[in-house]
Design an enzyme around this catalytic site. Structure first.
Site, PDB file in Angstrom:
ATOM      1  N   GLU A   1      88.092 -13.090  59.518  1.00 37.01           N
ATOM      2  CA  GLU A   1      87.801 -12.091  60.545  1.00 37.01           C
ATOM      3  C   GLU A   1      87.237 -12.717  61.813  1.00 37.01           C
ATOM      4  O   GLU A   1      86.564 -13.734  61.755  1.00 37.01           O
ATOM      5  CB  GLU A   1      86.717 -11.124  60.038  1.00 37.01           C
ATOM      6  CG  GLU A   1      87.099 -10.335  58.840  1.00 37.01           C
ATOM      7  CD  GLU A   1      85.933  -9.504  58.305  1.00 37.01           C
ATOM      8  OE1 GLU A   1      84.841  -9.518  58.924  1.00 37.01           O
ATOM      9  OE2 GLU A   1      86.117  -8.856  57.273  1.00 37.01           O
TER      10      GLU A   1
ATOM     11  N   CYS B   1      82.971 -13.439  68.099  1.00 34.25           N
ATOM     12  CA  CYS B   1      82.332 -14.024  66.922  1.00 34.25           C
ATOM     13  C   CYS B   1      83.435 -14.543  66.002  1.00 34.25           C
ATOM     14  O   CYS B   1      84.320 -13.788  65.608  1.00 34.25           O
ATOM     15  CB  CYS B   1      81.511 -12.935  66.235  1.00 34.25           C
ATOM     16  SG  CYS B   1      80.743 -13.487  64.716  1.00 34.25           S
TER      17      CYS B   1
ATOM     18  N   CYS C   1      82.334 -17.546  51.430  1.00 31.45           N
ATOM     19  CA  CYS C   1      81.119 -18.317  51.696  1.00 31.45           C
ATOM     20  C   CYS C   1      80.426 -18.620  50.381  1.00 31.45           C
ATOM     21  O   CYS C   1      80.397 -17.788  49.475  1.00 31.45           O
ATOM     22  CB  CYS C   1      80.181 -17.531  52.607  1.00 31.45           C
ATOM     23  SG  CYS C   1      78.712 -18.485  53.063  1.00 31.45           S
TER      24      CYS C   1
ATOM     25  N   CYS D   1      74.183 -15.045  50.350  1.00 36.74           N
ATOM     26  CA  CYS D   1      73.077 -14.204  50.826  1.00 36.74           C
ATOM     27  C   CYS D   1      73.290 -12.809  50.231  1.00 36.74           C
ATOM     28  O   CYS D   1      74.409 -12.285  50.265  1.00 36.74           O
ATOM     29  CB  CYS D   1      73.044 -14.151  52.348  1.00 36.74           C
ATOM     30  SG  CYS D   1      72.861 -15.790  53.080  1.00 36.74           S
TER      31      CYS D   1
ATOM     32  N   CYS E   1      75.158  -9.788  52.094  1.00 43.43           N
ATOM     33  CA  CYS E   1      76.329 -10.106  52.919  1.00 43.43           C
ATOM     34  C   CYS E   1      77.634  -9.944  52.138  1.00 43.43           C
ATOM     35  O   CYS E   1      77.739 -10.337  50.981  1.00 43.43           O
ATOM     36  CB  CYS E   1      76.186 -11.546  53.418  1.00 43.43           C
ATOM     37  SG  CYS E   1      77.636 -12.148  54.258  1.00 43.43           S
TER      38      CYS E   1
ATOM     39  N   GLY F   1      81.381 -17.250  56.601  1.00 40.14           N
ATOM     40  CA  GLY F   1      81.140 -18.649  56.242  1.00 40.14           C
ATOM     41  C   GLY F   1      79.866 -19.196  56.857  1.00 40.14           C
ATOM     42  O   GLY F   1      79.297 -18.600  57.766  1.00 40.14           O
ATOM     43  N   GLU F   2      79.414 -20.322  56.312  1.00 46.08           N
ATOM     44  CA  GLU F   2      78.244 -21.023  56.857  1.00 46.08           C
ATOM     45  C   GLU F   2      78.785 -22.122  57.774  1.00 46.08           C
ATOM     46  O   GLU F   2      79.333 -23.128  57.284  1.00 46.08           O
ATOM     47  CB  GLU F   2      77.398 -21.583  55.706  1.00 46.08           C
ATOM     48  CG  GLU F   2      76.396 -22.650  56.075  1.00 46.08           C
ATOM     49  CD  GLU F   2      75.460 -22.284  57.238  1.00 46.08           C
ATOM     50  OE1 GLU F   2      74.705 -21.317  57.120  1.00 46.08           O
ATOM     51  OE2 GLU F   2      75.505 -22.994  58.266  1.00 46.08           O
TER      52      GLU F   2
ATOM     53  N   SER G   1      75.365 -20.562  64.643  1.00 44.59           N
ATOM     54  CA  SER G   1      74.411 -19.902  63.770  1.00 44.59           C
ATOM     55  C   SER G   1      74.386 -20.616  62.415  1.00 44.59           C
ATOM     56  O   SER G   1      75.396 -21.164  61.984  1.00 44.59           O
ATOM     57  CB  SER G   1      74.876 -18.461  63.609  1.00 44.59           C
ATOM     58  OG  SER G   1      74.298 -17.889  62.496  1.00 44.59           O
TER      59      SER G   1
ATOM     60  N   SER H   1      69.694 -17.684  61.095  1.00 44.98           N
ATOM     61  CA  SER H   1      69.682 -16.414  60.358  1.00 44.98           C
ATOM     62  C   SER H   1      68.467 -16.447  59.457  1.00 44.98           C
ATOM     63  O   SER H   1      68.516 -17.005  58.367  1.00 44.98           O
ATOM     64  CB  SER H   1      70.961 -16.287  59.516  1.00 44.98           C
ATOM     65  OG  SER H   1      72.080 -16.288  60.361  1.00 44.98           O
ATOM     66  N   LEU H   2      67.380 -15.862  59.920  1.00 52.75           N
ATOM     67  CA  LEU H   2      66.103 -16.034  59.223  1.00 52.75           C
ATOM     68  C   LEU H   2      65.914 -14.961  58.141  1.00 52.75           C
ATOM     69  O   LEU H   2      65.773 -15.272  56.974  1.00 52.75           O
ATOM     70  CB  LEU H   2      64.970 -15.996  60.260  1.00 52.75           C
ATOM     71  CG  LEU H   2      63.667 -16.605  59.815  1.00 52.75           C
ATOM     72  CD1 LEU H   2      63.804 -18.079  59.513  1.00 52.75           C
ATOM     73  CD2 LEU H   2      62.578 -16.385  60.871  1.00 52.75           C
ATOM     74  N   HIS H   3      65.856 -13.728  58.544  1.00 52.38           N
ATOM     75  CA  HIS H   3      65.842 -12.557  57.643  1.00 52.38           C
ATOM     76  C   HIS H   3      64.674 -12.508  56.662  1.00 52.38           C
ATOM     77  O   HIS H   3      64.672 -11.679  55.734  1.00 52.38           O
ATOM     78  CB  HIS H   3      67.161 -12.426  56.869  1.00 52.38           C
ATOM     79  CG  HIS H   3      68.379 -12.632  57.709  1.00 52.38           C
ATOM     80  ND1 HIS H   3      68.473 -12.190  59.011  1.00 52.38           N
ATOM     81  CD2 HIS H   3      69.558 -13.262  57.448  1.00 52.38           C
ATOM     82  CE1 HIS H   3      69.659 -12.528  59.507  1.00 52.38           C
ATOM     83  NE2 HIS H   3      70.328 -13.180  58.585  1.00 52.38           N
TER      84      HIS H   3
ATOM     85  N   ASN I   1      73.602  -3.364  58.432  1.00 54.18           N
ATOM     86  CA  ASN I   1      74.852  -2.603  58.316  1.00 54.18           C
ATOM     87  C   ASN I   1      75.183  -2.471  56.842  1.00 54.18           C
ATOM     88  O   ASN I   1      75.351  -3.498  56.175  1.00 54.18           O
ATOM     89  CB  ASN I   1      76.002  -3.385  58.967  1.00 54.18           C
ATOM     90  CG  ASN I   1      76.251  -2.942  60.386  1.00 54.18           C
ATOM     91  OD1 ASN I   1      76.044  -1.788  60.740  1.00 54.18           O
ATOM     92  ND2 ASN I   1      76.693  -3.870  61.201  1.00 54.18           N
TER      93      ASN I   1
ATOM     94  N   CYS J   1      79.722  -8.843  58.574  1.00 58.84           N
ATOM     95  CA  CYS J   1      80.678  -9.930  58.381  1.00 58.84           C
ATOM     96  C   CYS J   1      81.319  -9.917  57.000  1.00 58.84           C
ATOM     97  O   CYS J   1      80.663  -9.775  55.990  1.00 58.84           O
ATOM     98  CB  CYS J   1      79.988 -11.248  58.740  1.00 58.84           C
ATOM     99  SG  CYS J   1      79.613 -12.389  57.454  1.00 58.84           S
TER     100      CYS J   1
END
Ligand code: SF4
Length: 366
Positions: A91, A112, A119, A123, A126, A174-175, A206, A229-231, A305, A348
């Site tokens: 995507e 993006c 991935c 996470c 995700c 993906g990372e 990122s 990407s802390l979260h 989301n 994502c």
């Protein structure tokens, strides 16, 4: 398999053209067709002799991602689902600076892009990691997302406008740092004056927190922006939702970020998805503010989301506001983003997952 034409360097192309006895100017001519005029096929390079186009076609693959599906409209966030040569789906999301929601048209767009199929980082919130990791994207598949979008949007350009995409964020499926070498080569093409010519300051990388790669990036000359990407602002909360934190806990991650900030003299961004009852409490505000102040980082709060099949929820607006105000009162530069594309599976990996599951209801191709 033949190499892709969209991953060859100018030196490599020059050498090949020279070996074929072509004049020196042909190299720039071909690059111009590929990246400035952004052709969708070799046949469109009409001022290159037919014999040369034939030779290029015999020596290289011309393989841009094929558009499988588009969600959204011209003036709102648009999600593209691409089919790659091996049938894999990835995507990209095109985000207008000012969606026409408020009656304002805008010609500035951020794209993006994805860097992997699936991935491996898992996470918990995700969609991209739900079915695991399939493979890294090749250089031309990363560059190709940008080119294919430009080709797709060509008719929409207003007079004097030569491109749709002004900013690039490497934040899709993906990372990115786990596909470091291909990503760096792709960004060399995207950034180069002979390539897509998007300035380094308009490119944001990122990562979920791969400390060694952040250190590596710090030691290299590129001036890309960095977003973490802390979260979660404590190891306890972060490890609950991001397994990568067990490998690179916050002190290790922050040390790598410090190296980056020191080397580049740039502000970094902490992306922080607010998830109800997980990381949206008062207990996260103070530690988040401390990390942000230590690193002179900006905090970008993003309400979650919803992802089908996952239990996490978006906190209510009052909780989002309280969290934001808590950071601002502690002197942190913070913003609360209303996630664009909330209604189009914008998180994502969601669209890809949906289409893959429709195509393979009994399970997934390996
Ligand atoms: S948030 Fe990023 S790193 Fe984490 S699983 Fe999703 S794509 Fe991978």
């Amino acid at each position: 398999m033949l190499p892709s034409l969209h991953s060859v360097t100018p030196t490599g192309l020059q050498d090949q053209l020279k070996a074929w006895g072509e004049p020196v100017f042909r190299c720039n001519q071909v690059l111009d067709w590929l990246y400035r005029k952004r052709v969708g096929s070799l046949e469109e390079m009409y001022n290159c002799p037919k014999a040369l186009r034939q030779r290029l076609g015999d020596a290289y693959r011309f393989a841009l991602p094929r558009c499988q599906q588009v969600q959204g409209s011209a003036d709102t966030t648009r999600k593209y689902l691409w089919r790659l040569e091996d049938g894999a789906l990835v995507e990209s999301v095109l985000i207008p600076a000012n969606p026409a929601l408020y009656g304002e048209a805008s010609d500035r767009h951020t794209l993006c892009v994805s860097t992997q199929v699936g991935c491996a980082y898992g996470c918990r919130f995700c969609a991209s990691g739900l079915d695991g990791w399939k493979r890294n994207l090749e250089v031309h598949e990363i560059v190709g997302q940008l080119l294919a979008i430009e080709i797709h949007c060509r008719e929409e350009l207003s007079e004097g406008q030569d491109r749709k995409v002004n900013n690039l964020v490497i934040m899709g499926m993906g990372e990115p740092m786990a596909n470091y070498d291909n990503l760096m080569k792709a960004l060399d093409i995207i950034n180069a004056p002979w390539g897509c010519h998007i300035g380094a300051r308009k490119i944001t990388l990122s990562t979920s927190g791969l400390a060694p790669q952040i250190e590596q990036l710090a030691s290299q000359p590129h001036q890309y922006r960095l977003a973490i990407s802390l979260h979660g602002a404590t190891d306890e909360v972060r490890s609950r939702i991001m397994p990568v934190n067990r490998k690179y806990p916050l002190p290790t991650l922050m040390q790598a970020c410090e190296s980056y900030v020191r080397a580049k003299g740039k502000m970094i961004t902490f992306e922080y998805i607010l998830i109800e009852g997980v990381n949206d409490g008062d207990d996260q505000i103070q530690p988040l503010a401390r990390w942000a102040q230590q690193l002179h980082a900006k905090v970008n709060l993003i309400p979650y989301n919803h992802v089908e099949g996952l239990r996490w929820k978006r906190p209510d607006v009052a909780t989002q506001e309280t969290f934001l105000q808590g950071l601002l009162q502690l002197g942190v530069k913070a913003t609360l983003r209303r996630e664009k594309g909330h209604d189009i599976d914008a998180a994502c990996g969601q669209l890809r997952l949906k289409v893959e599951r429709e195509e393979h209801p009994q399970g997934h191709p390996s």
